[in-house]
Design an enzyme around this catalytic site. Sequence first.
Site, PDB file in Angstrom:
ATOM      1  N   LYS A 292     -25.070  -7.207 -16.057  1.00 52.30           N
ATOM      2  CA  LYS A 292     -25.335  -6.391 -17.248  1.00 52.30           C
ATOM      3  C   LYS A 292     -24.078  -5.587 -17.556  1.00 52.30           C
ATOM      4  O   LYS A 292     -23.434  -5.072 -16.641  1.00 52.30           O
ATOM      5  CB  LYS A 292     -26.524  -5.471 -16.965  1.00 52.30           C
ATOM      6  CG  LYS A 292     -26.982  -4.639 -18.149  1.00 52.30           C
ATOM      7  CD  LYS A 292     -28.223  -3.795 -17.784  1.00 52.30           C
ATOM      8  CE  LYS A 292     -28.754  -3.012 -18.966  1.00 52.30           C
ATOM      9  NZ  LYS A 292     -29.965  -2.230 -18.610  1.00 52.30           N
TER      10      LYS A 292
ATOM     11  N   SER B 185     -34.028  -2.929 -21.601  1.00 51.15           N
ATOM     12  CA  SER B 185     -32.713  -3.031 -22.194  1.00 51.15           C
ATOM     13  C   SER B 185     -31.841  -4.142 -21.615  1.00 51.15           C
ATOM     14  O   SER B 185     -30.841  -4.510 -22.228  1.00 51.15           O
ATOM     15  CB  SER B 185     -31.970  -1.703 -22.011  1.00 51.15           C
ATOM     16  OG  SER B 185     -31.757  -1.453 -20.634  1.00 51.15           O
TER      17      SER B 185
ATOM     18  N   SER C 173     -36.500  -1.519 -17.753  1.00 49.72           N
ATOM     19  CA  SER C 173     -35.488  -2.420 -18.312  1.00 49.72           C
ATOM     20  C   SER C 173     -35.149  -3.663 -17.502  1.00 49.72           C
ATOM     21  O   SER C 173     -34.416  -4.510 -17.994  1.00 49.72           O
ATOM     22  CB  SER C 173     -34.202  -1.655 -18.580  1.00 49.72           C
ATOM     23  OG  SER C 173     -34.317  -0.967 -19.788  1.00 49.72           O
TER      24      SER C 173
HETATM   25  N1  GLN Z   1     -37.225   1.129 -22.862  1.00 48.82           N
HETATM   26  C1  GLN Z   1     -36.981   2.340 -22.136  1.00 48.82           C
HETATM   27  C2  GLN Z   1     -36.022   3.209 -22.918  1.00 48.82           C
HETATM   28  O1  GLN Z   1     -35.725   2.842 -23.979  1.00 48.82           O
HETATM   29  C3  GLN Z   1     -36.440   2.019 -20.764  1.00 48.82           C
HETATM   30  C4  GLN Z   1     -35.030   1.595 -20.789  1.00 48.82           C
HETATM   31  C5  GLN Z   1     -34.474   1.332 -19.421  1.00 48.82           C
HETATM   32  O2  GLN Z   1     -35.189   1.108 -18.453  1.00 48.82           O
HETATM   33  N2  GLN Z   1     -33.164   1.392 -19.328  1.00 48.82           N
HETATM   34  O3  GLN Z   1     -35.579   4.222 -22.482  1.00 48.82           O
END
Ligand code: GLN
Length: 485
Positions: free
Chosen positions: A78, A153, A177
């Site tokens: 990532k 994400s 995420s």
């Molecule tokens: N979807 C969640 C957010 O937008 C979690 C994102 C994540 O785990 N990095 O914060």
Amino acid sequence: MELNQLTIHELKEKLLSREITSVDIVESVFNRIDQVEGKVHAYISLLREDALRGAAGADQKIQEGAGGELCGIPVALKDILCTKGVKTTCGSRILQNFIPPYDATVVEALRRAGAVFVGKANMDEFAMGSSTETSYFGVTRNPWALDRIPGGSSGGSAAAVAADECIASLGSDTGGSIRQPAALCGVVGMKPTYGRVSRFGLIAFASSLDQIGPFTKDVEDCAIMMNVIAGYDPKDSTSVPQDVPDYRAFLNRDIAGWTVGIPREYFRDGMDPEVSAAVKKAIAVVEDQGARCIDISLPHTDYCVAVYYIVAPAEASSNLARYDGVKYGYRAENCRDLLDMYKKTRSEGFGAEVKRRIMLGTYALSSGYYDAYYKKASQVRARIKEDFAEAFKRCDVILTPTSPTPAFKIGEKTEDPLQMYLSDIFTISANLAGIPGISVPCGYSGRGLPVGVQFLAGHFEEGKLLQIAHNYERHAHIERRRPEL
Ligand code: GLN
């Protein structure tokens, strides 16, 4: 089967018996990338030359009878993980040309184990999102349906594994995420315990929640990746000096006599009926293997999303203060003075979702509001953690859906942040409590979209998660399909 479709453990066998070389695998992965990356867009940058060179080096090592756990295996990272000399953007314009002077500890660990890096995977900007639509570099498409999101994400990391554009990958999970995109792309994804994996070199989003973890094609590969990345690191003061077991030792075991908690708050009306049906089937599978499934309650579940959207933005607003155009990253041009430079840099450098989070967080931390928001949220967070501690007195692991719906359409939720935030309704609690979780494929919707089941366990019980997930994977007989691309 093409080599790029195989798992780490399958490829290792072929590498060690000299049936194939790492160069063969890397070529097969890049052939695939040439065919499908234009449709999927899983990557922000590709490292073709480096990967081929790395593969040749790995083959040399294998010839010499040396080489680590991942020797010659193509892995994606990532783009939130710092890679020495290789652009690391975090999905943001503000870091679009940032070249870190060091490797993240997990990157070093993978390198030491012999992994070959394919590229840096696309992601929501600063990991804020559930759909990979907030990336400055464009959306990643779900390999199972190109008009749908891959989750987020870490959508690029999940899609790359699902589309066989790499063998395994790393992502980060602050509120879901890793697990949510794993579920939506039909792969395995684990968020380890807070403190289990070093975050040195992980670009910070919300420091009390962030964890790094693997995406893999099966549970055995997840154990292999965990063996490589888990462990104490003096460079990360939040990593925990606790021995790391051999995670592979938890595979191929039974779960007879286990108690599996089914939290009633996670099985409410309103959930997608196909998700609910697939997860209920998963419950039947673990029962069939001799586990006893019991009804449990996690009474503070309703507060999880609200607490998270105070704590995470508050920490993000502080973490993102460093992007000011002075030290590194993007700097706006034609500025009148320092203040003007700060303002222009941050206005131009950050996207709308990141700005929304910074505003939410700054507000929650501002004088006069701190007690009402951040302090209150921290208190409720303690209750959420206690819910799990109580639950784990009665059960070995907890089983829930990973995501309330299968992959949704691109654009479907971009205008409605609250709907987007609710995609993580089942995953956020594990981050707030610091416990590990894994998502494993458990079926398909009528449209052929993957569905995932989540297992949660107590702190540092990743072994238990791998044990039940592997047992489930072997006995669920989920039809193994591949996305048509
Ligand atoms: N979807 C969640 C957010 O937008 C979690 C994102 C994540 O785990 N990095 O914060």
